[in-house]
Design an enzyme around this catalytic site. Structure first.
Site, short mmCIF file in Angstrom:
data_model
loop_
_atom_site.label_atom_id
_atom_site.label_comp_id
_atom_site.label_asym_id
_atom_site.label_seq_id
_atom_site.Cartn_x
_atom_site.Cartn_y
_atom_site.Cartn_z
N GLU A 34 0.96 -4.19 -1.54
CA GLU A 34 1.39 -5.33 -0.86
C GLU A 34 0.65 -6.12 -0.12
O GLU A 34 0.32 -5.46 0.91
CB GLU A 34 2.82 -5.33 -0.46
CG GLU A 34 3.54 -6.86 -0.23
CD GLU A 34 4.97 -6.74 0.25
OE1 GLU A 34 5.71 -5.66 0.18
OE2 GLU A 34 5.43 -7.77 0.35
N ARG A 260 4.04 10.93 0.41
CA ARG A 260 3.35 10.35 1.51
C ARG A 260 2.60 11.14 2.36
O ARG A 260 2.87 12.12 2.77
CB ARG A 260 4.27 9.52 2.26
CG ARG A 260 5.05 8.60 1.68
CD ARG A 260 5.94 7.72 2.67
NE ARG A 260 5.36 6.78 3.30
CZ ARG A 260 4.93 5.45 2.96
NH1 ARG A 260 5.46 5.30 1.76
NH2 ARG A 260 4.47 4.77 3.65
N LYS A 270 3.07 0.03 7.84
CA LYS A 270 2.51 -1.25 7.83
C LYS A 270 3.17 -2.02 9.00
O LYS A 270 2.75 -2.59 9.87
CB LYS A 270 2.45 -1.92 6.82
CG LYS A 270 1.11 -1.78 5.79
CD LYS A 270 1.06 -2.76 4.73
CE LYS A 270 1.19 -2.15 3.57
NZ LYS A 270 1.19 -2.83 2.46
P1 ATP Z 1 4.04 1.12 4.36
O1 ATP Z 1 5.28 2.05 4.04
O2 ATP Z 1 3.02 1.52 5.29
O3 ATP Z 1 4.60 -0.42 4.60
P2 ATP Z 1 4.04 0.62 1.68
O4 ATP Z 1 4.13 1.66 0.78
O5 ATP Z 1 4.92 -0.59 1.58
O6 ATP Z 1 3.38 0.81 2.88
P3 ATP Z 1 2.19 -0.75 -0.39
O7 ATP Z 1 1.32 -1.75 -0.02
O8 ATP Z 1 3.55 -1.04 -1.21
O9 ATP Z 1 2.83 -0.37 1.06
O10 ATP Z 1 1.42 0.64 -0.78
C1 ATP Z 1 0.68 0.34 -1.97
C2 ATP Z 1 0.43 2.02 -2.41
O11 ATP Z 1 0.04 2.84 -1.55
C3 ATP Z 1 1.51 2.50 -2.80
O12 ATP Z 1 1.69 2.98 -4.52
C4 ATP Z 1 2.37 3.39 -2.11
O13 ATP Z 1 3.03 4.29 -2.61
C5 ATP Z 1 1.13 3.99 -1.47
N1 ATP Z 1 1.11 4.45 -0.13
C6 ATP Z 1 1.74 3.81 0.96
N2 ATP Z 1 1.71 4.51 2.13
C7 ATP Z 1 1.30 5.64 1.73
C8 ATP Z 1 1.18 7.16 2.33
N3 ATP Z 1 1.42 7.00 3.68
N4 ATP Z 1 0.92 7.89 1.60
C9 ATP Z 1 0.25 7.88 0.43
N5 ATP Z 1 0.36 6.64 -0.21
C10 ATP Z 1 0.97 5.62 0.27
MG MG Z 2 5.68 -0.85 -0.32
#
Ligand code: ATP
Ligand code: MG
Length: 553
Positions: A34, A260, A270
């Site tokens: 995102e 994760r 984020k």
């Molecule tokens: P955050 O929790 O930091 O806001 P998010 O999951 O909302 O992260 P996205 O932009 O939706 O952020 O993530 C893009 C991709 O990265 C998704 O497929 C998500 O599962 C993966 N991702 C995000 N954080 C992690 C992590 N800590 N370890 C592995 N993969 C991750």
């Molecule tokens: Mg997300």
């Protein structure tokens, strides 16, 4: 070190089976961020997984922005994400994709669900909806609007789209099962009314699809084979499957969850990283202390080192809390073979070489890397005054001290053995200068009749160049800053995470471009700052990672 030998994991096993059985002829993955912040080290894990699988299986990986929350998203974030993926060494398949590219298709599928009696327009307020939803132990109740006719639902949904209703006054919900033990299946909202300017579609839409509904359809429209996501989406998988099973789409990717990455002494969310930025607690998303890809890059981490880290931590469903030392180790190993080695003095102490003799005291040249003669050589000039590290002198040394002390000897790296004859102090009693004498018989030779074990780094005062050197430590003092129930993660910020010193570096780095990496002998790996280092003018180096000091004590 190789970052191309894949380590087998359960997702690869699934793919291998799918290829062997003929379920799929190839692999198509996607990375779906995102654009609401900069990517962090956790995303790096996901990038390496998705793009790495595409590379290993000669498949494809799409970059798709999940841009369904217009208020939080920006072009700046989207651009930074593309830069990060490329910097990590990956290229996406075709052009960048956006979930918003599919807004019309998503809308049409929603009408299809309505026509089948599988979605309805609901007028419950958010509070009422929460009440009707039930809890983990209690079933939910049907919305009073659940039995609207197809005609009424179609009419209301079209009018939602046309902007006839205020924000938040109606939603479109999938009609699944309010008694489901999985709360995600209790008639989840799939569309909401929100008048917000969207970075791609502007003001064209005032209804936006929800993530769960959007994601599975976007995957299917792109013919993704394996849709990889983190474990918190495990409970959303039934909804992912339900949507695809109930529309006419002809592709049904398999969602597979993995754990994760969490790193000790930092945060990987984020939202929390944004908080650090907006509250001015760090210098920005690219502050070298940040676990963002931009931050790691600016600190001097290499894409190869980060990819190797991702390879080593592996992919599984079990908790993946990793010590920073694993990341630093991968970076250090990569830099060890790659970074030219020079000398820099971070906390200078002046040394006067009392028997320095113009025309007699000589310089030597030294290679930039002991194992890589192809890196070339430079002259290491000596002069009547030199800088050494304050720590390399001790007035009252501990037993076994091999560096300078009054009456003691040490070798200047690539140069002579010197003996410290006198320490000069200021009024406060601090040592401000040493008087040392050179043993002129020791250039490239062992001294006669004695052993001198200690070797120290140094710089000729008249040849060295001033440099600003930034020493970074952990951003947090607690291994799990966001793991405390009643304490805010900000309470654990390390007040000493940045120390800036004015030091000296060899003139050989004068024209180094931003992002050039060096080993400063005995001090660690350093990287010319990406933004503030100006070759020939202002030298700024960031400490990337420390060194396991093996050749001198
Ligand atoms: P955050 O929790 O930091 O806001 P998010 O999951 O909302 O992260 P996205 O932009 O939706 O952020 O993530 C893009 C991709 O990265 C998704 O497929 C998500 O599962 C993966 N991702 C995000 N954080 C992690 C992590 N800590 N370890 C592995 N993969 C991750
Ligand atoms: Mg997300």
């Amino acid at each position: 070190m190789s970052d191309t030998t894949p380590i087998q994991h359960f997702i690869r096993t699934i793919i291998d089976a799918d290829l062997a059985s003929g379920k799929h002829m190839g692999v198509a993955t996607r990375f779906p961020p995102e654009p609401n912040g900069y990517l962090h080290v956790g995303h790096a894990k996901s990038i390496c997984l998705n793009f790495g699988l595409a590379r290993d299986y000669r498949g494809t990986c799409n970059l798709r922005f999940d841009d369904t929350n217009p208020e939080k998203e920006s072009e700046e974030y989207a651009l930074s994400i593309q830069e990060d993926v490329r910097w990590l060494g990956f290229e996406w398949n075709g052009s960048v994709r956006w979930a918003s590219d599919y807004f019309q298709a998503l809308y049409d599928y929603a009408e299809e669900l309505i026509r089948q009696g599988k979605a309805f327009v609901c007028d419950l307020t958010p509070e009422a909806m929460r009440e009707y939803r039930g809890t983990l132990t209690e079933k939910g109740r049907n919305s009073p609007y659940r039995d609207r006719t197809v005609e009424e639902n179609l009419d209301l949904f079209r009018r939602m789209k046309a902007g006839e209703f205020p924000d938040g006054s109606k939603t479109l919900r999938a009609k699944i099962d309010m008694a489901s033990p999985n709360i995600n299946m209790r008639d989840p909202v799939i569309y909401r009314i929100k008048r917000a300017h969207h970075i791609r579609t502007g003001d064209q839409w005032c209804i936006y699809p929800m993530y769960d509904y959007t994601h599975c359809i976007s995957d299917a429209l792109e013919n993704i084979t394996h849709s990889l996501c983190t474990l918190e989406f495990e409970d959303h998988r039934p909804l992912y499957d339900w949507v695809l099973d109930n529309i006419t789409i002809g592709c049904h990717p398999q969602q597979i969850e993995f754990s994760r990455l969490e790193l000790h002494y930092t945060v990987t969310s984020k939202r929390k990283l944004l908080q650090l930025v907006t509250q001015g607690l760090v210098a920005g998303w690219d502050d070298p202390r940040m676990p963002t890809i931009h931050g790691m890059r600016r600190r001097g981490y290499t894409p190869e080192g980060i990819r190797e880290f991702a390879r080593r931590i592996g992919i599984s469903k079990s908790v993946n809390i990793i010590d920073m030392a694993i990341l630093e180790g991968a970076i250090r190993e990569d830099l060890e073979a790659k970074a030219p080695r020079i000398m820099a003095v971070l906390r200078p102490l002046k040394v006067v070489l009392t028997n320095y003799e113009e025309g007699v005291t000589a310089s030597r040249s030294a290679g930039f890397h002991s194992h890589h003669p192809e890196f070339g050589e430079r002259d290491v000039p000596i002069g009547p005054e030199i800088w050494i590290e304050q720590d390399d002198f001790s007035e009252t040394p501990p037993a076994g001290w091999q560096r300078l002390t009054v009456g003691g000897e040490a070798r200047l790296r690539y140069s002579y053995v010197i003996k410290c004859d006198e320490a000069i102090k200021n009024a406060e009693g601090d040592v401000v200068e040493l008087r040392c004498s050179i043993d002129h018989e020791t250039l490239g030779k062992n001294p006669v009749g004695r052993k001198v074990k200690g070797v120290i780094h140094w710089l000729s005062a008249k040849h060295a160049l001033p440099a600003e050197i930034r020493l970074y430590d952990r951003l947090f003092t607690d291994p799990e800053p966001d793991g405390h129930k009643d304490r805010d993660f900000l309470e654990f910020l390390n007040p000493e995470s940045l120390e800036t010193v004015q030091g000296w570096v060899e003139s050989a780095v004068k024209d180094a471009a931003p992002e050039t990496r060096y080993q400063f002998e005995r001090m660690g790996y350093f990287c010319a700052d990406r933004f503030e280092h100006t070759p020939g003018e202002k030298l700024v180096f960031n400490r990337t990672v420390g060194l396991k000091d093996t050749w001198a004590k």
